[in-house]
Design a protein around this motif. Structure first.
Motif, PDB file in Angstrom:
ATOM      1  N   HIS A  55     -14.274 -19.504 -27.537  1.00 42.00           N
ATOM      2  CA  HIS A  55     -13.966 -19.717 -28.952  1.00 42.00           C
ATOM      3  C   HIS A  55     -12.854 -18.749 -29.340  1.00 42.00           C
ATOM      4  N   HIS A  56     -11.760 -19.259 -29.915  1.00 42.66           N
ATOM      5  CA  HIS A  56     -10.655 -18.401 -30.354  1.00 42.66           C
ATOM      6  C   HIS A  56     -11.029 -17.808 -31.715  1.00 42.66           C
ATOM      7  N   GLU A  57     -11.951 -16.876 -31.647  1.00 43.35           N
ATOM      8  CA  GLU A  57     -12.600 -16.311 -32.830  1.00 43.35           C
ATOM      9  C   GLU A  57     -11.646 -15.542 -33.739  1.00 43.35           C
ATOM     10  N   ALA A  58     -10.768 -14.746 -33.173  1.00 39.83           N
ATOM     11  CA  ALA A  58      -9.848 -13.923 -33.970  1.00 39.83           C
ATOM     12  C   ALA A  58      -8.486 -14.594 -34.127  1.00 39.83           C
ATOM     13  N   GLY A  59      -8.455 -15.893 -33.925  1.00 42.05           N
ATOM     14  CA  GLY A  59      -7.208 -16.645 -34.058  1.00 42.05           C
ATOM     15  C   GLY A  59      -7.437 -17.886 -34.882  1.00 42.05           C
ATOM     16  N   CYS A  60      -7.132 -19.031 -34.315  1.00 46.20           N
ATOM     17  CA  CYS A  60      -7.170 -20.303 -35.038  1.00 46.20           C
ATOM     18  C   CYS A  60      -8.575 -20.894 -35.149  1.00 46.20           C
ATOM     19  N   GLY A  61      -9.547 -20.338 -34.422  1.00 42.30           N
ATOM     20  CA  GLY A  61     -10.909 -20.855 -34.472  1.00 42.30           C
ATOM     21  C   GLY A  61     -11.170 -22.026 -33.546  1.00 42.30           C
ATOM     22  N   ALA A  62     -10.216 -22.353 -32.692  1.00 45.25           N
ATOM     23  CA  ALA A  62     -10.367 -23.498 -31.790  1.00 45.25           C
ATOM     24  C   ALA A  62     -11.397 -23.203 -30.702  1.00 45.25           C
ATOM     25  N   TRP A  63     -12.073 -24.258 -30.266  1.00 42.00           N
ATOM     26  CA  TRP A  63     -12.954 -24.197 -29.102  1.00 42.00           C
ATOM     27  C   TRP A  63     -12.153 -24.691 -27.907  1.00 42.00           C
ATOM     28  N   LEU A  64     -12.184 -23.910 -26.825  1.00 44.69           N
ATOM     29  CA  LEU A  64     -11.353 -24.196 -25.659  1.00 44.69           C
ATOM     30  C   LEU A  64     -12.192 -24.300 -24.395  1.00 44.69           C
TER      31      LEU A  64
END
Length: 86
Positions: A55-64
């Motif tokens: 999870h790009h938690e400290a960025g865009c919030g995208a799940w990768l």
């Protein structure tokens, strides 16, 4: 380790939250405690290439979904989880 988010670009690993390896494992049916115990606690700890959910938690919030070698941290591919699931 550097991860290239499809939305934000190249970022440090500390912006991401690791959600688990082998995201494509089949979860046991609810109520089967023995199977759930094996699923959670007795799986192999692979050395080599895995597909992990991040999870790009400290960025865009995208799940990768990130394909990487857990021994060398070499990353082979990063995809949005929404595209992998469809």
């Amino acid at each position: 380790m550097r991860i290239t988010c499809p939305i934000c670009g190249d970022r440090d690993r500390r912006e991401y939250y690791y959600m688990g390896a082998d995201v494509f494992l089949d979860r046991p049916e609810e109520g089967d405690q023995d199977a759930m115990h094996r699923y959670l606690h007795l799986r192999e700890n692979p050395a080599g290439v895995t597909k992990d959910l991040w999870h790009h938690e400290a960025g865009c919030g995208a799940w990768l979904v990130i394909e990487r070698n857990v021994s060398t941290h070499e990353i082979f591919g990063v995809e949005l989880a929404s595209k992998v699931a469809s």
